[in-house]
Design an enzyme around this catalytic site. Structure first.
Site, PDB file in Angstrom:
ATOM      1  N   GLU A  15      79.807  36.130  41.251  1.00 50.55           N
ATOM      2  CA  GLU A  15      79.060  35.449  40.191  1.00 50.55           C
ATOM      3  C   GLU A  15      79.583  34.042  39.915  1.00 50.55           C
ATOM      4  OE1 GLU A  15      82.589  36.839  37.875  1.00 50.55           O
ATOM      5  OE2 GLU A  15      81.429  37.586  39.589  1.00 50.55           O
ATOM      6  N   HIS A  74      84.844  37.404  42.945  1.00 53.74           N
ATOM      7  CA  HIS A  74      83.852  37.187  41.891  1.00 53.74           C
ATOM      8  C   HIS A  74      82.640  36.445  42.445  1.00 53.74           C
ATOM      9  CE1 HIS A  74      85.908  38.509  38.164  1.00 53.74           C
ATOM     10  NE2 HIS A  74      86.990  38.338  38.900  1.00 53.74           N
ATOM     11  N   CYS A 106      85.610  43.019  40.971  1.00 53.55           N
ATOM     12  CA  CYS A 106      86.999  42.857  40.534  1.00 53.55           C
ATOM     13  C   CYS A 106      87.470  44.110  39.782  1.00 53.55           C
ATOM     14  CB  CYS A 106      87.165  41.576  39.722  1.00 53.55           C
ATOM     15  SG  CYS A 106      88.901  41.062  39.575  1.00 53.55           S
TER      16      CYS A 106
END
Length: 236
Positions: free
Chosen positions: A210, A208, A115
């Site tokens: 994660e 993202h 990002c």
């Protein structure tokens, strides 16, 4: 490589974070980042903002590097006036993470920007950003989801070859690509969702990973970091 690759992750720098009975300034990182590195087979270490001249020494101790998400890059970094919708700068992070990126590129360390990290990679190589776009962060503080389509033959497509839904939360994006970068994934509305340096393990993704279950992008970074560490020479 006999051990797990050591992967550094840049951190936030936040005033008055709270935990337990404490309320004080903190260098912090959402736990999804280190957990993703760990799930992918690496050892995660946090890299809080430091003096930029120390970045090369930090990178020299790593097998791979992740530049995490976070606040908007200060527009002066890419020669623009701030849009009213651009958030306040975090100059310590900008300076430190740009130095980390430059050090990783110089040392040929595998590098993943997430990002903000992708945007900063683009800026580090002379690119610019769109300071505001709609539709990629629908509700404040809530991750959304949309599909991204990788470009065949790219590093991104080698890791995730199919069109896939990803967790997303951003209001800025790549405008002019930095020197040497190519776009390697797009959203349905044409927004650049991944960039990379051909011939190198240098990748930025606008989403993202994660925040999701798909570990493939990080697994490829860890694999490249392991190869770099095993050779004892700069990584591919």
């Amino acid at each position: 490589m006999t051990g797990r690759p050591l992967v550094g992750i840049s951190t936030y720098l936040e005033p008055e974070a709270r935990w337990g009975v404490w309320r004080m300034d903190a260098a912090l990182l959402p736990v999804g980042y280190p957990r993703l590195v760990q799930r992918a087979g690496g050892i995660a270490v946090m890299l809080p903002p430091d003096e930029p001249e120390r970045a090369a020494a930090a990178v020299a101790r790593l097998d791979g590097l992740v530049i995490a998400g976070g606040p908007d890059v200060e527009p002066v970094r890419y020669g623009a006036e701030p849009d009213p919708r651009t958030g306040p700068p975090c100059r310590a992070r900008d300076a430190w993470e740009l130095a980390l990126i430059e050090a990783a590129l110089a040392a040929h360390r595998p590098l993943l920007g997430i990002c903000r990290g992708m945007q900063l990679l683009n800026v580090a190589l002379g690119g610019t950003l769109v300071q505001h776009l709609d539709g990629h962060a629908e509700v404040a503080g809530v991750f959304g989801e949309h599909t991204v389509k990788p470009v065949p033959g790219t590093l991104c497509a080698a890791a995730v070859p199919e069109e896939t839904a990803v967790p997303t939360y951003h209001h800025q994006a790549v405008d002019r690509l930095g020197e040497g970068l190519i776009a390697s994934a797009y959203a349905a509305d044409g927004t650049v969702e991944a960039v990379e340096l051909p011939g190198r393990w240098v990748l930025g993704v606008q989403w993202h990973p994660e925040m999701g279950e798909d570990v493939r992008i990080m697994r490829e970074l860890v694999r490249a970091a392991g190869a770099s560490g095993a050779a004892g020479i700069p990584g591919a």
